[in-house]
Design a protein around this motif. Structure first.
Motif, PDB file in Angstrom:
ATOM      1  N   VAL A   1       7.902   0.798  12.716  1.00 18.17           N
ATOM      2  CA  VAL A   1       8.480   0.366  11.321  1.00 18.17           C
ATOM      3  C   VAL A   1       7.417  -0.909  10.993  1.00 18.17           C
ATOM      4  N   ARG A   2       7.263  -1.796  11.984  1.00 12.81           N
ATOM      5  CA  ARG A   2       5.972  -2.805  11.883  1.00 12.81           C
ATOM      6  C   ARG A   2       4.785  -2.390  11.134  1.00 12.81           C
ATOM      7  N   ASN A   3       4.386  -1.268  11.863  1.00 13.00           N
ATOM      8  CA  ASN A   3       2.986  -0.805  11.243  1.00 13.00           C
ATOM      9  C   ASN A   3       3.193  -0.288   9.691  1.00 13.00           C
ATOM     10  N   PHE A   4       4.265   0.299   9.577  1.00  7.15           N
ATOM     11  CA  PHE A   4       4.527   0.842   8.208  1.00  7.15           C
ATOM     12  C   PHE A   4       4.435  -0.599   7.342  1.00  7.15           C
TER      13      PHE A   4
ATOM     14  N   ASN B   1       6.022  -5.748   1.351  1.00  3.97           N
ATOM     15  CA  ASN B   1       7.102  -6.097   2.385  1.00  3.97           C
ATOM     16  C   ASN B   1       7.645  -7.519   2.495  1.00  3.97           C
ATOM     17  N   TYR B   2       6.817  -8.329   2.487  1.00  3.70           N
ATOM     18  CA  TYR B   2       7.364  -9.708   2.764  1.00  3.70           C
ATOM     19  C   TYR B   2       7.732 -10.539   1.687  1.00  3.70           C
TER      20      TYR B   2
ATOM     21  N   ASP C   1      11.529  -8.934  -6.319  1.00  2.00           N
ATOM     22  CA  ASP C   1      11.944  -7.787  -7.493  1.00  2.00           C
ATOM     23  C   ASP C   1      13.556  -7.825  -7.104  1.00  2.00           C
ATOM     24  N   LEU C   2      14.154  -7.876  -6.036  1.00  2.00           N
ATOM     25  CA  LEU C   2      15.503  -8.059  -5.756  1.00  2.00           C
ATOM     26  C   LEU C   2      15.962  -9.080  -6.697  1.00  2.00           C
ATOM     27  N   PHE C   3      15.279 -10.242  -6.518  1.00  2.00           N
ATOM     28  CA  PHE C   3      15.731 -11.633  -7.278  1.00  2.00           C
ATOM     29  C   PHE C   3      15.812 -11.287  -8.824  1.00  2.00           C
TER      30      PHE C   3
END
Length: 399
Positions: A315-318, A326-327, A333-335
């Motif tokens: 998952v970290r590779n993705f 991701n970070y 976008d959620l905010f």
């Protein structure tokens, strides 16, 4: 060891210039010689081309971001000077700060709920995140070669009629760090589309922990058993359609190569089959295996796990394929859309945040045969000793 000089090299014009002392043509001949060396190896040309693609990509992406930021700042400046009085400005500012504060609190509450969902999912044993009820048709732990896979029969929801004579669908979900269910975690999904058209739907799921000694050859045997069982349940139907998502895609291809008589059409979605494909300097994940030590990392993590590889590393590779998304951007976008995007975010994160395990033999085979050796695409992969994989044996249409 006797060294034999290359007479063609000794007779090269550059060597003649050096030995003859012709200094006037030495520089030109040296450049010509260097150019020929680059052509001989091809390394220089490929390096320059890859670097060019890479820096062009950076320039395009960052240029677009700068233009977007400039446009946003211009719009913001226009909105600031719009109020005709100081009271109007402070009123607008108060509304803005209130909206931001409310969204911030709702975002934190959403992340809090995501954590609660994670713990509840873990305590439940990480079941598939399907939006449908289902029955377990075959438990892979009961097979002669036990595996942590199982065949689920999807129950059609109220108002949906399934016709047994229609071609059944078998959906194989990816086991690449996450759990099962992405093919049917909402009603508008692969499962939902097939059910809506009256097709029986079966889902290949898996538990978090692999069986001791489980290999990918055992998994392929289990999947073949599942498809045979589906055929037996629908003798009047055409051969099942098998859908493979991501890692389940090349698993579907392996199934079709080892048992070409079993399946109908094969549908591969985002499946890493030709893992060396991509554009030089652009699809950077192509280079990760070589730059990060190949299978050494997978073997080391498996050794630290006492022979079990934690899917969280996959998952970290993705996530590292797009760190900014991701970070940062995912949460921004959620905010900005927390009043409407909260359910979608939580549904996806329930799947994304469930980490599953693989045996060392499974992850090493994947890394060695697919991502480093590219052997499946070259018909050189060995599923187990003496069992070659020839994807030319697939007789079904591949979509």
């Amino acid at each position: 060891m006797n060294f034999k000089p290359d007479h063609a090299l000794l007779n090269h014009p550059l060597m003649n210039a050096l030995t003859s002392g012709n200094a006037d043509s030495l520089r030109e001949r040296a450049l010509s010689f260097a150019g020929e060396m680059i052509n001989w190896t091809g390394t220089g040309e490929e390096t320059v081309r890859s670097s060019g693609h890479y820096f062009n990509s950076i320039a395009e992406s960052h240029g677009a971001r700068v233009r977007t930021a400039a446009t946003a700042l211009t719009e913001l400046a226009g909105q600031i000077v719009q109020p005709s009085s100081p009271e109007g400005f402070f009123e607008a500012l108060g509304e803005y700060l209130t909206d931001r504060a409310q969204r911030f609190v709702l975002t934190l509450d959403t992340l809090r709920e995501r954590g609660d969902i994670f713990y509840a999912h873990e305590e439940a044993g990480c079941p598939p995140v399907l939006a449908y009820e289902y029955d377990v048709e075959i438990d892979g732990r009961d097979l002669p070669h036990p595996v942590n896979y199982m065949l689920l029969k999807i129950r059609p929801p109220e108002g949906v009629t399934v016709i047994d004579q229609k071609r059944p669908y078998v959906i194989i979900d990816p086991r690449a760090g996450h759990g099962a269910g992405i093919g049917g975690f909402k009603f508008d999904s692969q499962v939902g589309v097939a059910l809506k058209r009256g097709h029986p739907v079966y889902f290949v799921s898996f538990r978090r922990d692999p069986m001791p000694g489980q290999t990918l050859a055992d998994v392929t045997r289990a999947e073949a058993t599942f498809v045979r069982h589906v055929q037996a349940l629908h003798p009047q139907s055409a051969k099942p359609v098998v859908i493979g998502n991501c890692q389940g895609g090349w698993a579907t291809l392996v199934l079709g190569a080892t048992a070409p008589d079993l399946t109908g059409p094969l549908i591969l979605n985002g499946a890493p089959v030709e893992t060396w494909s991509g554009r030089k300097g652009q699809n950077t994940i192509r280079y990760n295996a070589g730059l990060m030590g190949g299978e050494i990392g997978a073997m080391m993590m498996s050794d630290l796990g006492n022979g079990v590889f934690d899917g969280a590393w996959l998952v970290r590779n993705f996530e590292e394929m797009n760190p900014s998304r991701n970070y940062f951007k995912k949460y921004y976008d959620l905010f900005t859309k927390v009043d409407s995007e909260r359910p979608r975010f939580l549904d996806f994160e329930k799947w994304w945040g469930g980490f599953f395990l693989l045996n060392e033999a499974e992850i090493v085979w994947i890394v060695r045969e697919l991502f480093i050796g590219n052997r499946l695409a070259r018909n050189e992969a060995r599923l187990e000793h003496g069992r070659a994989l020839d994807i030319k044996q697939v007789r079904s249409p591949i979509i």
